[in-house]
Scaffold this active site. Structure first.
Site, PDB file in Angstrom:
ATOM      1  N   HIS A 106       0.862  -1.185   0.000  1.00  0.00           N
ATOM      2  CA  HIS A 106       0.000   0.000   0.000  1.00  0.00           C
ATOM      3  C   HIS A 106       0.899   1.236   0.000  1.00  0.00           C
ATOM      4  O   HIS A 106       2.125   1.129   0.049  1.00  0.00           O
ATOM      5  CB  HIS A 106      -0.934   0.010   1.221  1.00  0.00           C
ATOM      6  CG  HIS A 106      -0.218   0.247   2.519  1.00  0.00           C
ATOM      7  ND1 HIS A 106       0.540  -0.733   3.144  1.00  0.00           N
ATOM      8  CD2 HIS A 106      -0.126   1.346   3.318  1.00  0.00           C
ATOM      9  CE1 HIS A 106       1.051  -0.255   4.256  1.00  0.00           C
ATOM     10  NE2 HIS A 106       0.672   1.008   4.376  1.00  0.00           N
ATOM     11  N   HIS A 107       0.267   2.391  -0.055  1.00  0.00           N
ATOM     12  CA  HIS A 107       0.995   3.667   0.015  1.00  0.00           C
ATOM     13  C   HIS A 107       0.349   4.512   1.095  1.00  0.00           C
ATOM     14  O   HIS A 107      -0.841   4.818   1.029  1.00  0.00           O
ATOM     15  CB  HIS A 107       0.932   4.407  -1.329  1.00  0.00           C
ATOM     16  CG  HIS A 107       1.789   5.644  -1.356  1.00  0.00           C
ATOM     17  ND1 HIS A 107       2.963   5.721  -2.079  1.00  0.00           N
ATOM     18  CD2 HIS A 107       1.645   6.847  -0.754  1.00  0.00           C
ATOM     19  CE1 HIS A 107       3.499   6.908  -1.911  1.00  0.00           C
ATOM     20  NE2 HIS A 107       2.718   7.613  -1.114  1.00  0.00           N
ATOM     21  N   CYS A 108       1.136   4.880   2.100  1.00  0.00           N
ATOM     22  CA  CYS A 108       0.632   5.788   3.140  1.00  0.00           C
ATOM     23  C   CYS A 108       1.621   6.945   3.249  1.00  0.00           C
ATOM     24  O   CYS A 108       1.679   7.789   2.351  1.00  0.00           O
ATOM     25  CB  CYS A 108       0.419   5.060   4.451  1.00  0.00           C
ATOM     26  SG  CYS A 108       1.820   4.090   5.010  1.00  0.00           S
ATOM     27  N   VAL A 109       2.422   7.003   4.321  1.00  0.00           N
ATOM     28  CA  VAL A 109       3.456   8.030   4.380  1.00  0.00           C
ATOM     29  C   VAL A 109       4.580   7.732   3.401  1.00  0.00           C
ATOM     30  O   VAL A 109       5.363   8.612   3.046  1.00  0.00           O
ATOM     31  CB  VAL A 109       4.024   8.149   5.811  1.00  0.00           C
ATOM     32  CG1 VAL A 109       2.950   8.628   6.763  1.00  0.00           C
ATOM     33  CG2 VAL A 109       4.609   6.827   6.292  1.00  0.00           C
ATOM     34  N   CYS A 110       4.671   6.498   2.979  1.00  0.00           N
ATOM     35  CA  CYS A 110       5.621   6.081   1.959  1.00  0.00           C
ATOM     36  C   CYS A 110       5.030   4.890   1.228  1.00  0.00           C
ATOM     37  O   CYS A 110       4.009   4.341   1.641  1.00  0.00           O
ATOM     38  CB  CYS A 110       6.981   5.720   2.573  1.00  0.00           C
ATOM     39  SG  CYS A 110       6.899   4.325   3.724  1.00  0.00           S
TER      40      CYS A 110
END
Length: 432
Positions: free
Chosen positions: A287-291
């Site tokens: 997934h993609h969150c802060v990175c």
């Protein structure tokens, strides 16, 4: 070389001319290629003037005008630096200003604390939805997380430690946990396993990729390759021909639409996906969150979550033991009489509840990650299975088992523990 084959000299545009001139620490080259000054700020912004006029006259401002104003602000938000002012990402500014203000306002009264602490997660989720819908890169959540850690530690040092109930050993453990979180985040921010396009350096398809495509039953044609005598490819021709190839073989067992990324112009290995935020394919993308979390930094991401949870729970316990003594941690969290009689204790109590909300959210993400690792699925595969209504769902969709890569609990965790430890070579049968 003949005169006809000689390349004509490229004329330098006017936008590049100011870059040749030396800049002082307060000057910069703006988005229009013109020399500007930090002191100019928002001067000569027609969109801002028009927006203010419409706001004063109680007229609605067009969304396009608001976007242009934000583009102007983000371009002119700079700080003086050597050889020209440096641009500051506007998304990191709101947490630095709003978080201390909101927490201190919430410390004035119990009802204000309820309103503020309820609205903060709602605003963060709304901004998360907005940026992901627009596929925008933002440093808002990274700056929010880092500044939250720093500000909570600052309040702990200023308000909790002077009360005399926290020993040097406890303070050292909390400080060590904070540094370990930063180290794990630094490691998680590194390359998650980006797939580089070989055509960017050498515009030719490798023979191994062509053989893999041929072994899967795809047709090899001149239109597909689009190569000249040196084997170089034209990206536009390659993209158009691959779209045609995808349509031709859509009914075949091999789905070209899944193994070829038209945006990155490469063949993706198994479990690799294209990240819309980063704009590039990532190996075993989760997934993609802060990175962006992928094959190379998934372990560091899990490590950062686990260290954060332990450190946060420990800091919450120390704070509640200090401001609300003779009560258990759980009881003090919901019932601590007299905590709003003193502004210092009220601020500590508000920060504790803010930390509890953040910790609860991170604990949920950590639980989902542990479940996915146990079933050897990524979050990206889980979301795809939920949309396509495939796989086995347990506990109202909390657990999703696709069954494609599940090899048992121990083998799944062993595979996760070996991610990124050695160069991963994908055999031909793993190309999907």
């Amino acid at each position: 070389m003949t005169q006809k084959g000689r390349m004509k000299p490229v004329k330098k545009s006017k936008a590049e001319e100011p870059e040749l001139e030396p800049l002082c620490c307060c000057e910069y080259i703006d988005r229009n290629g013109e020399k500007n000054h930090v002191a100019a700020c928002l001067c000569d912004c027609q969109d801002l003037d028009e927006g203010c006029d419409r706001w004063i006259t109680c007229k609605s401002v067009q969304p396009e005008t608001c976007e242009r104003i934000m583009d102007t602000i983000s371009d002119r938000l700079r700080i003086p630096w050597l050889r020209g002012a440096k641009k500051v990402n506007i998304s990191i500014v709101p947490p630095l200003i709003l978080l201390p203000v909101f927490l201190r306002v919430a410390s004035w009264h119990f009802l204000l604390g309820v309103v503020v602490l309820t609205s903060l997660p709602v605003l963060a989720l709304w901004y998360y939805y907005l940026t992901h819908r627009r596929k925008e890169q933002t440093l808002f959540f990274l700056s929010l997380g880092l500044f939250s850690l720093g500000y909570m530690y600052y309040v702990f040092l200023q308000e909790v430690v002077p009360k005399g109930h926290v020993g040097p050993t406890q303070l050292a453990l909390l400080t060590c946990g904070l540094f370990l979180i930063l180290l794990a985040l630094y490691r998680a921010k590194k390359n998650p396993g980006y797939l580089r396009n070989p055509a960017s350096n050498d515009k030719s398809l490798g023979s191994s990729q062509i053989e893999c495509l041929n072994s899967k039953g795809q047709e090899k044609s001149k239109g597909f390759l689009g190569a000249d005598t040196s084997g170089s490819l034209n990206n536009r021709t390659l993209k158009d021909d691959l779209k045609g190839s995808s349509r031709v073989s859509a009914g075949s067992p091999t789905k070209v639409k899944e193994d070829w990324c038209a945006k990155c112009q490469l063949v993706r290995p198994a479990r690799a996906w294209h990240c819309r935020i980063c704009g590039i394919c990532v190996r075993r993308m989760d997934h993609h969150c802060v990175c962006c979390v992928g094959e190379s930094n998934h372990q560091a991401f899990i490590l950062a979550l686990s260290i954060f949870l332990l450190t946060s729970v420990y800091g919450i316990t120390l704070t509640l033991d200090t401001i609300c003594r003779d009560r258990s941690v759980f009881t003090a969290l919901f019932y601590c009489p007299g905590v709003y009689a003193n502004y210092s204790s009220a601020l500590c109590f508000t920060c504790v509840w803010y930390s509890v909300i953040i910790t609860a959210g991170m604990a949920y993400i950590f639980l989902i990650q542990l479940i996915n690792i146990s079933y050897n699925v990524t979050e990206r595969e889980v979301q795809q299975a939920l949309r396509q209504k495939t796989g086995r769902r347990l506990l109202c969709g909390l657990i999703v088992d696709t069954g494609q890569y599940n090899r048992g609990f121990l083998r799944n965790w062993h595979q996760f523990s070996t991610l990124g430890t050695h160069p991963f070579h994908h055999p031909a049968e793993d190309i999907v």
